[in-house]
Write a protein that holds these residues in place. Structure first.
Motif, PDB file in Angstrom:
ATOM      1  N   VAL A   1       0.848  -1.201   0.000  1.00 34.45           N
ATOM      2  CA  VAL A   1       0.000   0.000   0.000  1.00 34.45           C
ATOM      3  C   VAL A   1       0.882   1.248   0.000  1.00 34.45           C
ATOM      4  O   VAL A   1       0.630   2.202  -0.755  1.00 34.45           O
ATOM      5  CB  VAL A   1      -0.960  -0.014   1.209  1.00 34.45           C
ATOM      6  N   GLU A   2       1.934   1.247   0.800  1.00 36.72           N
ATOM      7  CA  GLU A   2       2.835   2.402   0.860  1.00 36.72           C
ATOM      8  C   GLU A   2       3.580   2.590  -0.461  1.00 36.72           C
ATOM      9  O   GLU A   2       3.727   3.715  -0.954  1.00 36.72           O
ATOM     10  CB  GLU A   2       3.816   2.251   2.020  1.00 36.72           C
ATOM     11  N   LYS A   3       4.046   1.501  -1.053  1.00 36.62           N
ATOM     12  CA  LYS A   3       4.733   1.596  -2.351  1.00 36.62           C
ATOM     13  C   LYS A   3       3.794   2.131  -3.424  1.00 36.62           C
ATOM     14  O   LYS A   3       4.189   2.930  -4.278  1.00 36.62           O
ATOM     15  CB  LYS A   3       5.257   0.228  -2.785  1.00 36.62           C
ATOM     16  N   LEU A   4       2.528   1.687  -3.381  1.00 37.78           N
ATOM     17  CA  LEU A   4       1.547   2.144  -4.371  1.00 37.78           C
ATOM     18  C   LEU A   4       1.274   3.630  -4.202  1.00 37.78           C
ATOM     19  O   LEU A   4       1.183   4.365  -5.186  1.00 37.78           O
ATOM     20  CB  LEU A   4       0.255   1.334  -4.250  1.00 37.78           C
ATOM     21  N   ARG A   5       1.167   4.082  -2.967  1.00 35.98           N
ATOM     22  CA  ARG A   5       0.964   5.526  -2.728  1.00 35.98           C
ATOM     23  C   ARG A   5       2.140   6.336  -3.286  1.00 35.98           C
ATOM     24  O   ARG A   5       1.954   7.366  -3.924  1.00 35.98           O
ATOM     25  CB  ARG A   5       0.822   5.799  -1.232  1.00 35.98           C
ATOM     26  N   ALA A   6       3.338   5.857  -3.037  1.00 38.53           N
ATOM     27  CA  ALA A   6       4.527   6.557  -3.529  1.00 38.53           C
ATOM     28  C   ALA A   6       4.573   6.553  -5.053  1.00 38.53           C
ATOM     29  O   ALA A   6       4.908   7.564  -5.678  1.00 38.53           O
ATOM     30  CB  ALA A   6       5.787   5.910  -2.965  1.00 38.53           C
TER      31      ALA A   6
END
Length: 116
Positions: A53-58
């Motif tokens: 989820v964090e990688k996708l946000r970035a």
């Protein structure tokens, strides 16, 4: 375009992982919140989801940054009139060089943003 592809591949990976998490919890598709609360789901899967989820946000933020840079880049000039007087042509050369230098600078900024 690379940022868009990266975001899309991360999104697909997240959807696949969420399906496995929901399956591990023994719930119907779409109940990801309940599945994340379940003790049947290994903590490693929950952690992997949080990281994705964090990688996708970035990746989406990077894609938006690249889109904004592309929008602010100068558009290609319209085709010039076929003929110019010699005096006008001599004064337009420095202007063309300045314009090309500016475009190069924008492209270098875009490349730097995409590499980050």
């Amino acid at each position: 375009d690379a940022a868009k592809q990266n975001a899309e591949s991360l999104r697909k990976e997240l959807i696949d992982l969420e399906g496995r998490i929901v399956g591990a919890a023994g719930l119907a598709p779409g109940f990801i919140e309940d599945a994340l609360k379940s003790r049947k789901v290994p903590a490693s899967m929950k952690q992997q989801r949080a990281e994705l989820v964090e990688k996708l946000r970035a990746a989406r933020a990077e894609q938006q940054k690249a889109d904004k840079l592309a929008e602010s880049a100068p558009k290609p000039a319209e085709s010039a009139p076929p003929t110019k007087p010699d005096a006008e042509e001599a004064t337009s050369k420095p202007n063309e060089i300045a314009l090309l230098t500016k475009r190069l600078s924008v492209l270098e900024q875009l490349r730097t943003c995409l590499q980050e």
